[in-house]
Design a protein around this motif. Structure first.
Motif, short mmCIF file in Angstrom:
data_model
loop_
_atom_site.label_atom_id
_atom_site.label_comp_id
_atom_site.label_asym_id
_atom_site.label_seq_id
_atom_site.Cartn_x
_atom_site.Cartn_y
_atom_site.Cartn_z
N SER A 43 0.81 -1.22 0.00
CA SER A 43 0.00 0.00 0.00
C SER A 43 0.85 1.27 0.00
N ARG A 44 2.06 1.19 0.50
CA ARG A 44 2.93 2.37 0.50
C ARG A 44 3.38 2.72 -0.91
N LEU A 45 3.56 1.72 -1.74
CA LEU A 45 3.90 1.97 -3.13
C LEU A 45 2.72 2.55 -3.89
N VAL A 46 1.53 2.12 -3.54
CA VAL A 46 0.33 2.69 -4.15
C VAL A 46 0.19 4.16 -3.74
N PHE A 47 0.52 4.48 -2.50
CA PHE A 47 0.49 5.87 -2.05
C PHE A 47 1.51 6.70 -2.83
N ALA A 48 2.69 6.14 -3.09
CA ALA A 48 3.70 6.86 -3.87
C ALA A 48 3.23 7.12 -5.29
N ILE A 49 2.58 6.14 -5.90
CA ILE A 49 2.04 6.33 -7.25
C ILE A 49 0.95 7.40 -7.24
N SER A 50 0.09 7.35 -6.26
CA SER A 50 -0.99 8.34 -6.16
C SER A 50 -0.43 9.75 -6.00
N MET A 51 0.56 9.89 -5.13
CA MET A 51 1.17 11.21 -4.92
C MET A 51 1.86 11.70 -6.19
N ALA A 78 0.41 21.63 1.54
CA ALA A 78 -0.25 20.33 1.72
C ALA A 78 0.49 19.23 0.96
N LEU A 79 0.93 19.53 -0.26
CA LEU A 79 1.68 18.53 -1.02
C LEU A 79 3.05 18.27 -0.42
N PHE A 80 3.65 19.29 0.19
CA PHE A 80 4.91 19.06 0.92
C PHE A 80 4.70 18.05 2.03
N ILE A 81 3.63 18.23 2.80
CA ILE A 81 3.36 17.32 3.91
C ILE A 81 3.09 15.91 3.39
N CYS A 82 2.33 15.80 2.30
CA CYS A 82 2.05 14.47 1.73
C CYS A 82 3.32 13.81 1.21
N TRP A 83 4.20 14.58 0.57
CA TRP A 83 5.42 13.98 0.03
C TRP A 83 6.41 13.60 1.12
N ILE A 84 6.52 14.40 2.15
CA ILE A 84 7.46 14.05 3.22
C ILE A 84 6.93 12.83 3.98
N THR A 85 5.62 12.70 4.05
CA THR A 85 5.01 11.49 4.63
C THR A 85 5.29 10.28 3.74
N CYS A 86 5.17 10.47 2.45
CA CYS A 86 5.46 9.39 1.51
C CYS A 86 6.91 8.94 1.63
N PHE A 87 7.82 9.91 1.72
CA PHE A 87 9.23 9.56 1.88
C PHE A 87 9.45 8.77 3.17
N ALA A 88 8.84 9.21 4.26
CA ALA A 88 9.02 8.53 5.54
C ALA A 88 8.46 7.10 5.48
N LEU A 89 7.32 6.92 4.83
CA LEU A 89 6.74 5.58 4.71
C LEU A 89 7.61 4.67 3.86
N LEU A 90 8.14 5.20 2.76
CA LEU A 90 9.01 4.38 1.91
C LEU A 90 10.33 4.07 2.58
N GLU A 91 10.88 5.04 3.28
CA GLU A 91 12.15 4.82 3.99
C GLU A 91 11.97 3.80 5.10
N ASP A 92 10.80 3.78 5.70
CA ASP A 92 10.52 2.83 6.77
C ASP A 92 10.48 1.39 6.24
N LEU A 93 10.15 1.23 4.98
CA LEU A 93 10.13 -0.13 4.41
C LEU A 93 11.51 -0.77 4.44
N SER A 94 12.51 -0.02 4.01
CA SER A 94 13.85 -0.59 3.92
C SER A 94 14.74 -0.19 5.07
N GLY A 95 14.35 0.78 5.85
CA GLY A 95 15.14 1.19 7.00
C GLY A 95 16.46 1.83 6.58
N THR A 96 17.42 1.81 7.49
CA THR A 96 18.70 2.45 7.20
C THR A 96 19.60 1.58 6.34
N ARG A 97 19.23 0.33 6.15
CA ARG A 97 20.07 -0.59 5.38
C ARG A 97 19.61 -0.65 3.92
#
Length: 194
Positions: A43-51, A78-97
Motif C-alpha cells: 500500500s505504501r507503493l500505491v500511495f507513492a504512485i498516487s502522490m 499540503a503537497l509538501f506534507i504528503c510527500w514528506i510522509t510518503c518519503f518517511a513511509l518508503l524509507e521505513d520499508l527498507s530502513g537504514t540498510r
C-alpha cells in the motif's frame, strides 16, 4: 510580482513535474513486474504512485506563473506534507540498510530481478533494483522540498505584491466578534437598573 519570482516558480513547477514523472515511472514499472509474478502490491507503493499522479496534475496546472498559481500556496504546503510522509513511509520499508534490508531482498529485488522465474533452489546474489529504489527514495525527498520552496515563494509573492497580508489584517479588524466584551463597572449596572 517580479520577474525573478515568476521564473523561479515556473522552474520549480517543471522540476516537480519531471521528478513526479520519474517516480511514477519507476514505481509503475515495479508494480507491472510484481503483477507478472503474482505478488501483492504494498500500500505504501500505491500511495507513492498516487502522490506522483497528483503532483503531475497540479504541476501542469500551476506551471504558468499567473496570479492563481501563487494563490495556491496552501496546496503547495499540503503537497509538501504528503510527500514528506510518503518519503518517511518508503524509507521505513527498507530502513537504514536500504539495499540490504529484509524487505528489499525479499520483495523489491525479488520481483524486480524476476527471481520467481528461476528454478527452485537457485540462489540469487545480486542487488537488482537497488539504484531504482534509491532513485524513488531520493526523488520523493527532493520533490517534497520543491513543493515547500514553492509554497514559501508563493506566500512571499502574495504578501508582497498582492497585498494578501493587508487584506487579512483589514478583514480581521473589520470583524470584531473575536474580541471579549467590555466589562461593565458597578456604576454602569446601577445606572441601568434605575
Amino acid at each position: 510580482m517580479g520577474t525573478p519570482s515568476k521564473v523561479v516558480s515556473a522552474c520549480l513547477r517543471v522540476l516537480e513535474f519531471g521528478i513526479a514523472c520519474v517516480i511514477l515511472g519507476v514505481v509503475s514499472r515495479f508494480i507491472h513486474v510484481l503483477n507478472q509474478g503474482n505478488g501483492s502490491t504494498d500500500s505504501r507503493l500505491v500511495f507513492a504512485i498516487s502522490m506522483a499522479a497528483i503532483s503531475i496534475l497540479f504541476a501542469c496546472l500551476l506551471v504558468p506563473p499567473v496570479k492563481y498559481s501563487f494563490y495556491c500556496f496552501p496546496l503547495d504546503f499540503a503537497l509538501f506534507i504528503c510527500w514528506i510522509t510518503c518519503f518517511a513511509l518508503l524509507e521505513d520499508l527498507s530502513g537504514t540498510r536500504t539495499c540490504s534490508s529484509y524487505w528489499f531482498d525479499h520483495y523489491w529485488s525479488y520481483y524486480w530481478g524476476r527471481a520467481w522465474t528461476l528454478p527452485n533452489g537457485t540462489v540469487v546474489v545480486t542487488n537488482v533494483g537497488c539504484s531504482q529504489w534509491r532513485v524513488v527514495l531520493a526523488f520523493s525527498f527532493i520533490i517534497s522540498f520543491c513543493w515547500l520552496t514553492n509554497g514559501f515563494l508563493s506566500l512571499y509573492v502574495c504578501t508582497e505584491y498582492y497585498n494578501l497580508g493587508y487584506r487579512t489584517v483589514t478583514t480581521v479588524r473589520k470583524f470584531k466578534w473575536w474580541r471579549k466584551p467590555d466589562t461593565e463597572t458597578t456604576n454602569d449596572v446601577e445606572n441601568r437598573v434605575k
